[in-house]
Design a protein around this motif. Structure first.
Motif, PDB file in Angstrom:
ATOM      1  N   SER A  41       0.839  -1.209   0.000  1.00 29.64           N
ATOM      2  CA  SER A  41       0.000   0.000   0.000  1.00 29.64           C
ATOM      3  C   SER A  41       0.869   1.252   0.000  1.00 29.64           C
ATOM      4  O   SER A  41       0.520   2.263  -0.612  1.00 29.64           O
ATOM      5  CB  SER A  41      -0.923   0.016   1.225  1.00 29.64           C
ATOM      6  OG  SER A  41      -1.786  -1.094   1.209  1.00 29.64           O
ATOM      7  N   LEU A  42       2.007   1.170   0.674  1.00 32.78           N
ATOM      8  CA  LEU A  42       2.960   2.297   0.666  1.00 32.78           C
ATOM      9  C   LEU A  42       3.588   2.448  -0.715  1.00 32.78           C
ATOM     10  O   LEU A  42       3.798   3.564  -1.196  1.00 32.78           O
ATOM     11  CB  LEU A  42       4.050   2.068   1.715  1.00 32.78           C
ATOM     12  CG  LEU A  42       3.608   2.136   3.177  1.00 32.78           C
ATOM     13  CD1 LEU A  42       4.694   1.565   4.088  1.00 32.78           C
ATOM     14  CD2 LEU A  42       3.279   3.573   3.578  1.00 32.78           C
ATOM     15  N   ARG A  89      -1.381   4.210  -1.705  1.00 30.69           N
ATOM     16  CA  ARG A  89      -2.715   4.155  -1.074  1.00 30.69           C
ATOM     17  C   ARG A  89      -2.671   4.726   0.327  1.00 30.69           C
ATOM     18  O   ARG A  89      -3.659   5.256   0.824  1.00 30.69           O
ATOM     19  CB  ARG A  89      -3.219   2.708  -1.005  1.00 30.69           C
ATOM     20  CG  ARG A  89      -3.537   2.182  -2.366  1.00 30.69           C
ATOM     21  CD  ARG A  89      -4.264   0.866  -2.416  1.00 30.69           C
ATOM     22  NE  ARG A  89      -4.599   0.218  -1.176  1.00 30.69           N
ATOM     23  CZ  ARG A  89      -5.716  -0.475  -0.994  1.00 30.69           C
ATOM     24  NH1 ARG A  89      -6.613  -0.535  -1.950  1.00 30.69           N
ATOM     25  NH2 ARG A  89      -5.933  -1.101   0.125  1.00 30.69           N
ATOM     26  N   ILE A  90      -1.538   4.549   0.990  1.00 27.97           N
ATOM     27  CA  ILE A  90      -1.339   5.172   2.303  1.00 27.97           C
ATOM     28  C   ILE A  90       0.032   5.853   2.295  1.00 27.97           C
ATOM     29  O   ILE A  90       0.894   5.522   1.476  1.00 27.97           O
ATOM     30  CB  ILE A  90      -1.428   4.153   3.464  1.00 27.97           C
ATOM     31  CG1 ILE A  90      -0.379   3.047   3.307  1.00 27.97           C
ATOM     32  CG2 ILE A  90      -2.826   3.549   3.549  1.00 27.97           C
ATOM     33  CD1 ILE A  90      -0.322   2.110   4.499  1.00 27.97           C
ATOM     34  N   ALA A 142      -1.494   8.193  -5.682  1.00 29.93           N
ATOM     35  CA  ALA A 142      -1.614   6.861  -6.289  1.00 29.93           C
ATOM     36  C   ALA A 142      -1.845   6.931  -7.797  1.00 29.93           C
ATOM     37  O   ALA A 142      -1.232   6.170  -8.553  1.00 29.93           O
ATOM     38  CB  ALA A 142      -2.739   6.083  -5.611  1.00 29.93           C
ATOM     39  N   HIS A 143      -2.707   7.834  -8.264  1.00 32.38           N
ATOM     40  CA  HIS A 143      -3.024   7.840  -9.704  1.00 32.38           C
ATOM     41  C   HIS A 143      -1.812   8.235 -10.545  1.00 32.38           C
ATOM     42  O   HIS A 143      -1.649   7.769 -11.668  1.00 32.38           O
ATOM     43  CB  HIS A 143      -4.230   8.744 -10.004  1.00 32.38           C
ATOM     44  CG  HIS A 143      -3.981  10.199  -9.821  1.00 32.38           C
ATOM     45  ND1 HIS A 143      -4.157  10.831  -8.613  1.00 32.38           N
ATOM     46  CD2 HIS A 143      -3.546  11.153 -10.683  1.00 32.38           C
ATOM     47  CE1 HIS A 143      -3.855  12.111  -8.748  1.00 32.38           C
ATOM     48  NE2 HIS A 143      -3.473  12.335  -9.986  1.00 32.38           N
ATOM     49  N   ARG A 144      -0.926   9.063  -9.974  1.00 30.63           N
ATOM     50  CA  ARG A 144       0.292   9.422 -10.717  1.00 30.63           C
ATOM     51  C   ARG A 144       1.238   8.218 -10.797  1.00 30.63           C
ATOM     52  O   ARG A 144       1.952   8.028 -11.778  1.00 30.63           O
ATOM     53  CB  ARG A 144       1.005  10.603 -10.055  1.00 30.63           C
ATOM     54  CG  ARG A 144       0.179  11.883  -9.993  1.00 30.63           C
ATOM     55  CD  ARG A 144       0.386  12.775 -11.220  1.00 30.63           C
ATOM     56  NE  ARG A 144       1.794  13.020 -11.514  1.00 30.63           N
ATOM     57  CZ  ARG A 144       2.525  13.963 -10.937  1.00 30.63           C
ATOM     58  NH1 ARG A 144       2.001  14.766 -10.019  1.00 30.63           N
ATOM     59  NH2 ARG A 144       3.786  14.141 -11.269  1.00 30.63           N
ATOM     60  N   ARG A 145       1.243   7.419  -9.761  1.00 31.25           N
ATOM     61  CA  ARG A 145       2.096   6.216  -9.785  1.00 31.25           C
ATOM     62  C   ARG A 145       1.572   5.222 -10.823  1.00 31.25           C
ATOM     63  O   ARG A 145       2.349   4.560 -11.502  1.00 31.25           O
ATOM     64  CB  ARG A 145       2.141   5.567  -8.390  1.00 31.25           C
ATOM     65  CG  ARG A 145       2.722   6.517  -7.348  1.00 31.25           C
ATOM     66  CD  ARG A 145       2.940   5.844  -6.013  1.00 31.25           C
ATOM     67  NE  ARG A 145       3.021   6.854  -4.963  1.00 31.25           N
ATOM     68  CZ  ARG A 145       3.567   6.683  -3.776  1.00 31.25           C
ATOM     69  NH1 ARG A 145       4.092   5.515  -3.461  1.00 31.25           N
ATOM     70  NH2 ARG A 145       3.589   7.660  -2.891  1.00 31.25           N
ATOM     71  N   ILE A 146       0.244   5.127 -10.947  1.00 31.55           N
ATOM     72  CA  ILE A 146      -0.344   4.259 -11.968  1.00 31.55           C
ATOM     73  C   ILE A 146       0.112   4.738 -13.348  1.00 31.55           C
ATOM     74  O   ILE A 146       0.507   3.942 -14.204  1.00 31.55           O
ATOM     75  CB  ILE A 146      -1.888   4.257 -11.866  1.00 31.55           C
ATOM     76  CG1 ILE A 146      -2.325   3.580 -10.562  1.00 31.55           C
ATOM     77  CG2 ILE A 146      -2.509   3.551 -13.076  1.00 31.55           C
ATOM     78  CD1 ILE A 146      -3.807   3.726 -10.252  1.00 31.55           C
TER      79      ILE A 146
END
Ligand SMILES: Nc1ncnc2c1ncn2[C@@H]1O[C@H](COP(=O)(O)OP(=O)(O)OP(=O)(O)O)[C@@H](O)[C@H]1O
Ligand SMILES: [Mg+2]
Length: 236
Positions: free
Chosen positions: A47-48, A52-53, A72-76
């Motif tokens: 999650s890290l 997500r967190i 998170a969306h930028r990491r995707i």
């Protein structure tokens, strides 16, 4: 080349050190299994990675870039895809619609999306269920649907949290073949309690215990490790 690395990665929850100072390096192209007893911090760790967190301390780097503070969306968008222990499919959409939503993160145009959806469903063996409501699938098949939603994004790193939970023995055999095939084009981090999946697919294994890395090595080394056997007794 190292695709993903963490340094001192730490997450506390009200006094619990769920992830505690983890240094982790994942070379591009590898299939890495992440194992450890229940509550060891595996889900918190990934999650890290996904954002997500947020960490209490430490860093996450992807492709040489510090992403510790990226949402998170930028990491995707950078090429990380993941499925979680709790299924997160849209129950009232069809199987194909779920994968289509994920495909549209990357692709424009109906024909391209439809082709990518069909290919992803075929890879996980759900092509016959494309029109079914996701909520009507058995639990194990919802996990496969989530994997299809991950691979349709053509990720560089695919993170799977207990993907074989709820699958039958024959489906698990198919899953092992799928992982090996996916590893041709992606790096894979796999949280897995099924030791046959770990032994037969992973290049290397990282063992978490009480939020810390207890051991790391080839599946054979980890299998023979006394400290790992003691920590993981009753698991897998
Ligand atoms: N949101 C949260 N709030 C409070 N405590 C949490 C939270 N998430 C996880 N924890 C705690 O952190 C520790 C690690 O949990 P985590 O879910 O990461 O373990 P895990 O290795 O994935 O376990 P499992 O094999 O059961 O899935 C546990 O003690 C858990 O209770
Ligand atoms: Mg977990």
């Amino acid at each position: 080349m190292t695709l993903l690395s963490t340094r001192g990665l730490t997450r506390h929850f009200a006094g619990i050190r769920a992830v505690d100072g983890v240094d982790f390096d994942l070379p591009e192209g590898e299939i890495r299994a992440l194992i450890g007893p229940n509550g060891a911090g595996k889900t918190t760790f990934v999650s890290l990675l996904c954002g997500r967190i947020a960490p209490s301390a430490g860093t996450v780097a992807f492709d040489g870039r510090d992403i510790s503070h990226l949402p998170a969306h930028r990491r995707i968008n950078l090429g990380m895809a993941y499925t979680f222990q709790i299924t997160s499919v849209f129950a009232r959409l069809s199987v194909a619609e779920n994968v289509g939503l994920a495909a549209r993160r990357r692709l424009r145009g109906r024909a391209k999306v439809e082709a990518a959806v069909a290919a992803a469903l075929a890879r996980v063996g759900l092509e016959g269920r494309a029109g079914a409501l996701a909520g009507d699938l058995a639990y194990g098949h919802q996990r496969l649907l989530e994997i299809a939603m991950g691979i349709v994004q053509a990720p560089r790193l695919l993170i799977l949290d207990e993907p074989t939970q709820g699958l039958s023995d024959s489906e698990i055999a198919g899953f092992k073949a799928l992982i090996r095939e996916l590893a041709q084009s992606a790096t894979i981090l796999l949280i897995e309690h099924n030791m046959s999946v770990v032994m037969e697919t992973a290049h290397r294994v990282t063992v978490l215990n009480f939020g810390q890395v207890l051991a790391e090595g080839t599946p054979e080394e980890i299998h023979a490790d006394r400290a790992v056997q003691a920590a993981c007794l009753g698991v897998g």
